[in-house]
Design a protein around this motif. Structure first.
Motif, PDB file in Angstrom:
ATOM      1  N   LEU A  70       0.842  -1.187   0.000  1.00 27.58           N
ATOM      2  CA  LEU A  70       0.000   0.000   0.000  1.00 27.58           C
ATOM      3  C   LEU A  70       0.881   1.242   0.000  1.00 27.58           C
ATOM      4  CD1 LEU A  70      -2.909   1.195   0.359  1.00 27.58           C
ATOM      5  CD2 LEU A  70      -2.512   1.086   2.821  1.00 27.58           C
ATOM      6  N   VAL A  71       0.646   2.157  -0.955  1.00 23.59           N
ATOM      7  CA  VAL A  71       1.343   3.447  -1.000  1.00 23.59           C
ATOM      8  C   VAL A  71       0.275   4.521  -0.969  1.00 23.59           C
ATOM      9  CG1 VAL A  71       2.886   4.962  -2.294  1.00 23.59           C
ATOM     10  CG2 VAL A  71       3.278   2.489  -2.310  1.00 23.59           C
ATOM     11  N   LEU A  72       0.345   5.364   0.062  1.00 21.20           N
ATOM     12  CA  LEU A  72      -0.648   6.420   0.266  1.00 21.20           C
ATOM     13  C   LEU A  72      -0.078   7.773  -0.146  1.00 21.20           C
ATOM     14  CD1 LEU A  72      -1.811   5.368   3.837  1.00 21.20           C
ATOM     15  CD2 LEU A  72      -3.074   5.041   1.712  1.00 21.20           C
ATOM     16  N   ASN A  73      -0.953   8.629  -0.637  1.00 21.30           N
ATOM     17  CA  ASN A  73      -0.573   9.995  -0.940  1.00 21.30           C
ATOM     18  C   ASN A  73      -0.241  10.687   0.381  1.00 21.30           C
ATOM     19  OD1 ASN A  73      -0.466  12.738  -1.533  1.00 21.30           O
ATOM     20  ND2 ASN A  73      -2.144  12.618  -2.998  1.00 21.30           N
ATOM     21  N   LYS A  74       0.955  11.198   0.495  1.00 19.89           N
ATOM     22  CA  LYS A  74       1.402  11.820   1.744  1.00 19.89           C
ATOM     23  C   LYS A  74       0.501  12.978   2.165  1.00 19.89           C
ATOM     24  CE  LYS A  74       5.521  13.729   3.919  1.00 19.89           C
ATOM     25  NZ  LYS A  74       6.919  14.111   3.720  1.00 19.89           N
ATOM     26  N   GLN A  75       0.010  13.758   1.207  1.00 25.38           N
ATOM     27  CA  GLN A  75      -0.839  14.893   1.531  1.00 25.38           C
ATOM     28  C   GLN A  75      -2.188  14.455   2.089  1.00 25.38           C
ATOM     29  OE1 GLN A  75       0.970  14.682  -1.258  1.00 25.38           O
ATOM     30  NE2 GLN A  75       2.311  16.443  -1.085  1.00 25.38           N
ATOM     31  N   ALA A  76      -2.599  13.218   1.818  1.00 27.14           N
ATOM     32  CA  ALA A  76      -3.902  12.736   2.278  1.00 27.14           C
ATOM     33  C   ALA A  76      -3.820  12.050   3.645  1.00 27.14           C
ATOM     34  CB  ALA A  76      -4.490  11.765   1.262  1.00 27.14           C
ATOM     35  N   THR A  77      -2.620  11.927   4.177  1.00 25.19           N
ATOM     36  CA  THR A  77      -2.475  11.276   5.484  1.00 25.19           C
ATOM     37  C   THR A  77      -2.431  12.324   6.584  1.00 25.19           C
ATOM     38  OG1 THR A  77      -0.073  11.245   5.291  1.00 25.19           O
ATOM     39  CG2 THR A  77      -1.235   9.277   4.558  1.00 25.19           C
ATOM     40  N   ILE A  78      -3.037  11.978   7.696  1.00 25.30           N
ATOM     41  CA  ILE A  78      -3.011  12.861   8.851  1.00 25.30           C
ATOM     42  C   ILE A  78      -1.701  12.680   9.603  1.00 25.30           C
ATOM     43  CG2 ILE A  78      -4.108  13.368  11.080  1.00 25.30           C
ATOM     44  CD1 ILE A  78      -6.764  12.496   9.731  1.00 25.30           C
ATOM     45  N   TYR A  79      -1.291  11.443   9.755  1.00 25.28           N
ATOM     46  CA  TYR A  79      -0.030  11.163  10.432  1.00 25.28           C
ATOM     47  C   TYR A  79       0.562   9.881   9.858  1.00 25.28           C
ATOM     48  CZ  TYR A  79       3.468   9.657  13.729  1.00 25.28           C
ATOM     49  OH  TYR A  79       4.651   9.244  14.272  1.00 25.28           O
ATOM     50  N   ALA A  80       1.862   9.898   9.678  1.00 24.43           N
ATOM     51  CA  ALA A  80       2.602   8.698   9.292  1.00 24.43           C
ATOM     52  C   ALA A  80       4.009   8.847   9.856  1.00 24.43           C
ATOM     53  CB  ALA A  80       2.646   8.547   7.785  1.00 24.43           C
ATOM     54  N   LYS A  81       4.562   7.760  10.301  1.00 26.69           N
ATOM     55  CA  LYS A  81       5.942   7.790  10.798  1.00 26.69           C
ATOM     56  C   LYS A  81       6.854   8.228   9.652  1.00 26.69           C
ATOM     57  CE  LYS A  81       5.384   4.138  14.206  1.00 26.69           C
ATOM     58  NZ  LYS A  81       5.783   2.787  14.621  1.00 26.69           N
ATOM     59  N   PRO A  82       7.839   9.058   9.945  1.00 29.62           N
ATOM     60  CA  PRO A  82       8.731   9.554   8.896  1.00 29.62           C
ATOM     61  C   PRO A  82       9.402   8.429   8.093  1.00 29.62           C
ATOM     62  CG  PRO A  82       9.065  10.802  10.907  1.00 29.62           C
ATOM     63  CD  PRO A  82       8.126   9.675  11.245  1.00 29.62           C
ATOM     64  N   GLY A  83       9.637   7.308   8.714  1.00 28.40           N
ATOM     65  CA  GLY A  83      10.277   6.188   8.034  1.00 28.40           C
ATOM     66  C   GLY A  83       9.435   5.569   6.932  1.00 28.40           C
ATOM     67  N   LEU A  84       8.163   5.892   6.903  1.00 36.14           N
ATOM     68  CA  LEU A  84       7.274   5.350   5.871  1.00 36.14           C
ATOM     69  C   LEU A  84       7.310   6.153   4.578  1.00 36.14           C
ATOM     70  CD1 LEU A  84       4.101   4.496   8.010  1.00 36.14           C
ATOM     71  CD2 LEU A  84       5.869   2.927   7.199  1.00 36.14           C
ATOM     72  N   ASP A  85       7.888   7.342   4.621  1.00 37.18           N
ATOM     73  CA  ASP A  85       7.917   8.233   3.464  1.00 37.18           C
ATOM     74  C   ASP A  85       8.990   7.774   2.472  1.00 37.18           C
ATOM     75  OD1 ASP A  85       7.728  10.291   1.667  1.00 37.18           O
ATOM     76  OD2 ASP A  85       8.292  11.869   3.071  1.00 37.18           O
ATOM     77  N   ILE A  86       8.573   7.459   1.259  1.00 37.80           N
ATOM     78  CA  ILE A  86       9.508   7.004   0.223  1.00 37.80           C
ATOM     79  C   ILE A  86       9.797   8.087  -0.817  1.00 37.80           C
ATOM     80  CG2 ILE A  86       8.953   4.553   0.524  1.00 37.80           C
ATOM     81  CD1 ILE A  86       7.179   4.812  -2.028  1.00 37.80           C
TER      82      ILE A  86
END
Length: 163
Positions: A136-152
């Motif tokens: 699963l790859v989510l649009n970063k702008q559509a997430t409220i919170y994600a751990k920085p390590g998940l950002d590709i």
């Protein structure tokens, strides 16, 4: 509203249970951070430098006339004041026209650049998903919170720069 958020949160939690490897990605940031985008911006700046200079000259001219109008209020004849107003309106109108024209041309060029880059970006993303096995790859702008390590996003920029 709260119910909708709870439903979305529940769906994301259930997706997270099914998806073993999740990532976030800012597509726009990846495109704009690439070396190709930097080169494109430099090319645009070089290509439109004379128009930018002309625009700055028109702005300076309009400001100068405006200051002369303010300075001469009450001390100049009506003819001189009217003439300065006409000069100001002409300079300001030309400034606005040129500025809008320049923005339009630059927007069109940016759209062409994005259209050219999109297939390359899509290929990089697909390759990364397959290589690293993302579920699963989510649009970063559509997430409220994600751990920085998940950002590709940085990985995508790096791979995009290699092409």
């Amino acid at each position: 509203m709260i119910r909708s958020l709870m439903i979305v949160a529940g769906l994301l939690m259930s997706l997270n249970v099914m998806a073993e490897k999740v990532a976030t990605l800012s597509v726009q940031q990846a495109l704009l951070s690439s070396k190709a985008a930097e080169a494109f911006r430099a090319e645009l700046q070089k290509e439109f430098s004379s128009e930018q200079k002309q625009l700055l000259d028109l702005e300076a001219q309009a400001k100068k006339i405006q200051q002369q109008l303010k300075k001469g209020q009450g001390t100049q004849s009506k003819e001189v004041t009217d003439q300065q107003r006409v000069q100001f309106q002409k300079a300001f109108g030309e400034y606005q026209r040129l500025g809008q024209e320049l923005q339009q041309v630059q927007r069109e060029r940016e759209q062409l650049f994005l259209q050219e880059m999109r297939p390359k970006l899509d290929a990089v993303i697909r390759g990364l998903i397959e290589k690293d096995g993302y579920d699963l790859v989510l649009n970063k702008q559509a997430t409220i919170y994600a751990k920085p390590g998940l950002d590709i996003t940085a990985k995508v920029v790096e791979l995009l720069n290699k092409q």
